[in-house]
Design a protein around this motif. Structure first.
Motif, PDB file in Angstrom:
ATOM      1  N   ARG A   6       0.850  -1.184   0.000  1.00 37.30           N
ATOM      2  CA  ARG A   6       0.000   0.000   0.000  1.00 37.30           C
ATOM      3  C   ARG A   6       0.890   1.239   0.000  1.00 37.30           C
ATOM      4  O   ARG A   6       1.935   1.249   0.635  1.00 37.30           O
ATOM      5  CB  ARG A   6      -0.908   0.020   1.226  1.00 37.30           C
ATOM      6  CG  ARG A   6      -1.841  -1.157   1.248  1.00 37.30           C
ATOM      7  CD  ARG A   6      -2.776  -1.092   2.399  1.00 37.30           C
ATOM      8  NE  ARG A   6      -3.581  -2.316   2.411  1.00 37.30           N
ATOM      9  CZ  ARG A   6      -4.565  -2.525   3.223  1.00 37.30           C
ATOM     10  NH1 ARG A   6      -4.898  -1.624   4.105  1.00 37.30           N
ATOM     11  NH2 ARG A   6      -5.251  -3.647   3.176  1.00 37.30           N
ATOM     12  N   ILE A  10      -2.986  10.836  -0.696  1.00 37.20           N
ATOM     13  CA  ILE A  10      -4.094  11.714  -0.328  1.00 37.20           C
ATOM     14  C   ILE A  10      -5.288  11.262  -1.158  1.00 37.20           C
ATOM     15  O   ILE A  10      -5.288  11.405  -2.386  1.00 37.20           O
ATOM     16  CB  ILE A  10      -3.733  13.188  -0.613  1.00 37.20           C
ATOM     17  CG1 ILE A  10      -2.485  13.576   0.174  1.00 37.20           C
ATOM     18  CG2 ILE A  10      -4.908  14.092  -0.281  1.00 37.20           C
ATOM     19  CD1 ILE A  10      -1.907  14.919  -0.210  1.00 37.20           C
ATOM     20  N   VAL A  11      -6.294  10.683  -0.480  1.00 37.31           N
ATOM     21  CA  VAL A  11      -7.431  10.096  -1.173  1.00 37.31           C
ATOM     22  C   VAL A  11      -8.728  10.563  -0.524  1.00 37.31           C
ATOM     23  O   VAL A  11      -8.883  10.463   0.702  1.00 37.31           O
ATOM     24  CB  VAL A  11      -7.363   8.540  -1.126  1.00 37.31           C
ATOM     25  CG1 VAL A  11      -8.563   7.916  -1.814  1.00 37.31           C
ATOM     26  CG2 VAL A  11      -6.065   8.040  -1.726  1.00 37.31           C
ATOM     27  N   ASP A  12      -9.654  11.057  -1.337  1.00 33.72           N
ATOM     28  CA  ASP A  12     -11.001  11.418  -0.878  1.00 33.72           C
ATOM     29  C   ASP A  12     -10.958  12.408   0.295  1.00 33.72           C
ATOM     30  O   ASP A  12     -11.614  12.218   1.314  1.00 33.72           O
ATOM     31  CB  ASP A  12     -11.782  10.155  -0.501  1.00 33.72           C
ATOM     32  CG  ASP A  12     -13.273  10.430  -0.326  1.00 33.72           C
ATOM     33  OD1 ASP A  12     -13.781  11.377  -0.947  1.00 33.72           O
ATOM     34  OD2 ASP A  12     -13.914   9.698   0.456  1.00 33.72           O
ATOM     35  N   VAL A  13     -10.150  13.460   0.146  1.00 34.41           N
ATOM     36  CA  VAL A  13      -9.995  14.476   1.186  1.00 34.41           C
ATOM     37  C   VAL A  13     -10.707  15.750   0.742  1.00 34.41           C
ATOM     38  O   VAL A  13     -10.516  16.213  -0.378  1.00 34.41           O
ATOM     39  CB  VAL A  13      -8.503  14.766   1.469  1.00 34.41           C
ATOM     40  CG1 VAL A  13      -8.336  15.907   2.451  1.00 34.41           C
ATOM     41  CG2 VAL A  13      -7.818  13.502   1.979  1.00 34.41           C
ATOM     42  N   ASN A  26      -0.403  10.478   4.765  1.00 29.48           N
ATOM     43  CA  ASN A  26      -1.428   9.491   4.462  1.00 29.48           C
ATOM     44  C   ASN A  26      -2.744  10.079   4.959  1.00 29.48           C
ATOM     45  O   ASN A  26      -3.024  10.036   6.157  1.00 29.48           O
ATOM     46  CB  ASN A  26      -1.110   8.162   5.146  1.00 29.48           C
ATOM     47  CG  ASN A  26      -1.932   7.021   4.579  1.00 29.48           C
ATOM     48  OD1 ASN A  26      -2.389   7.078   3.445  1.00 29.48           O
ATOM     49  ND2 ASN A  26      -2.126   5.985   5.371  1.00 29.48           N
ATOM     50  N   TYR A  28      -6.926  10.210   4.219  1.00 33.81           N
ATOM     51  CA  TYR A  28      -8.029   9.622   3.451  1.00 33.81           C
ATOM     52  C   TYR A  28      -9.362   9.819   4.163  1.00 33.81           C
ATOM     53  O   TYR A  28      -9.469   9.668   5.370  1.00 33.81           O
ATOM     54  CB  TYR A  28      -7.780   8.139   3.159  1.00 33.81           C
ATOM     55  CG  TYR A  28      -7.462   7.287   4.356  1.00 33.81           C
ATOM     56  CD1 TYR A  28      -8.464   6.582   5.017  1.00 33.81           C
ATOM     57  CD2 TYR A  28      -6.158   7.167   4.820  1.00 33.81           C
ATOM     58  CE1 TYR A  28      -8.174   5.781   6.108  1.00 33.81           C
ATOM     59  CE2 TYR A  28      -5.857   6.370   5.907  1.00 33.81           C
ATOM     60  CZ  TYR A  28      -6.868   5.678   6.549  1.00 33.81           C
ATOM     61  OH  TYR A  28      -6.583   4.891   7.640  1.00 33.81           O
ATOM     62  N   GLY A  29     -10.344  10.236   3.368  1.00 31.72           N
ATOM     63  CA  GLY A  29     -11.706  10.362   3.851  1.00 31.72           C
ATOM     64  C   GLY A  29     -11.901  11.389   4.950  1.00 31.72           C
ATOM     65  O   GLY A  29     -12.843  11.284   5.742  1.00 31.72           O
ATOM     66  N   GLU A  43      -0.656  10.914   9.524  1.00 31.71           N
ATOM     67  CA  GLU A  43      -1.781  10.125   9.027  1.00 31.71           C
ATOM     68  C   GLU A  43      -3.055  10.676   9.635  1.00 31.71           C
ATOM     69  O   GLU A  43      -3.152  10.842  10.852  1.00 31.71           O
ATOM     70  CB  GLU A  43      -1.649   8.641   9.376  1.00 31.71           C
ATOM     71  CG  GLU A  43      -2.843   7.845   8.873  1.00 31.71           C
ATOM     72  CD  GLU A  43      -2.663   6.336   8.906  1.00 31.71           C
ATOM     73  OE1 GLU A  43      -3.699   5.636   8.807  1.00 31.71           O
ATOM     74  OE2 GLU A  43      -1.525   5.865   9.026  1.00 31.71           O
ATOM     75  N   GLN A  45      -7.105   9.744   9.311  1.00 30.83           N
ATOM     76  CA  GLN A  45      -7.998   8.730   8.783  1.00 30.83           C
ATOM     77  C   GLN A  45      -9.387   9.288   8.461  1.00 30.83           C
ATOM     78  O   GLN A  45      -9.685  10.456   8.723  1.00 30.83           O
ATOM     79  CB  GLN A  45      -8.102   7.574   9.775  1.00 30.83           C
ATOM     80  CG  GLN A  45      -6.775   6.881   9.982  1.00 30.83           C
ATOM     81  CD  GLN A  45      -6.875   5.674  10.900  1.00 30.83           C
ATOM     82  OE1 GLN A  45      -7.738   5.596  11.766  1.00 30.83           O
ATOM     83  NE2 GLN A  45      -5.974   4.717  10.700  1.00 30.83           N
ATOM     84  N   LYS A  46     -10.225   8.407   7.908  1.00 35.16           N
ATOM     85  CA  LYS A  46     -11.567   8.838   7.496  1.00 35.16           C
ATOM     86  C   LYS A  46     -12.420   9.232   8.702  1.00 35.16           C
ATOM     87  O   LYS A  46     -12.144   8.835   9.835  1.00 35.16           O
ATOM     88  CB  LYS A  46     -12.257   7.753   6.675  1.00 35.16           C
ATOM     89  CG  LYS A  46     -12.504   6.459   7.402  1.00 35.16           C
ATOM     90  CD  LYS A  46     -13.076   5.440   6.443  1.00 35.16           C
ATOM     91  CE  LYS A  46     -13.205   4.103   7.126  1.00 35.16           C
ATOM     92  NZ  LYS A  46     -13.722   3.101   6.204  1.00 35.16           N
TER      93      LYS A  46
END
Length: 154
Positions: A6, A10-13, A26, A28-29, A43, A45-46
């Motif tokens: 993995r 930067i995802v779905d921010v 890291n 995300y969400g 980091e 998190q969602k």
């Protein structure tokens, strides 16, 4: 044998205007308000929400179910915890065993503090290395393990 590789990213921010993110991170969400700063090796998190003009310094970990208000400071290496090991061990991803953390506005958290699932009111300073295990309902300066109120703020 194959590895499950993995990558940090930067995802779905969702971000407001003027956000600064220093990679590698890291994220995300999560949602970052206007003018938020995120340092490297962080980091988030969602289901995390970070208020406007809050600064998150390097090497900090903000787990799911954390809300941080506006104009806050999170020092280097601060760890937020959502799993209290209430059943004697880790929840192993069972979100029904996780608890939320709510941080008010204008809260400063010193480097290497650990924040358990608690609520912290506006206008609090948490000393470096403190372990916050209970809700903080009065503004002031808190330090130690477990964190205790040292004095009121002027």
């Amino acid at each position: 044998m194959t590895a499950n590789l993995r990558q940090a990213g930067i995802v779905d921010v969702t971000t407001g205007s003027g956000v600064t993110i220093t990679e590698p991170v890291n994220l995300y969400g999560c949602a970052l308000g206007d003018g938020v700063f995120v340092g490297p090796f962080v980091e988030i998190q969602k289901q995390v929400s970070i208020g406007a003009r809050t600064r998150i310094q390097s090497h900090s970990f903000i787990c799911e179910f954390v809300t941080i208000g506006s104009d806050c400071f999170v020092g280097h290496g601060v760890m937020f915890i959502n799993d209290t090991f209430a059943s004697g061990g880790p929840a192993r991803g069972d979100r029904t065993k996780w608890r939320a953390t709510n941080i008010g506005d204008g809260v400063s958290i010193g480097s290497n503090a650990t924040i358990m699932p608690v609520s912290i009111c506006d206008g609090v300073v948490i000393g470096a290395g403190a372990v916050v295990t209970r809700d903080i309902k009065e503004p002031g300066i808190y330090a130690g393990n477990p964190a205790r109120k040292l004095r009121a703020l002027p």
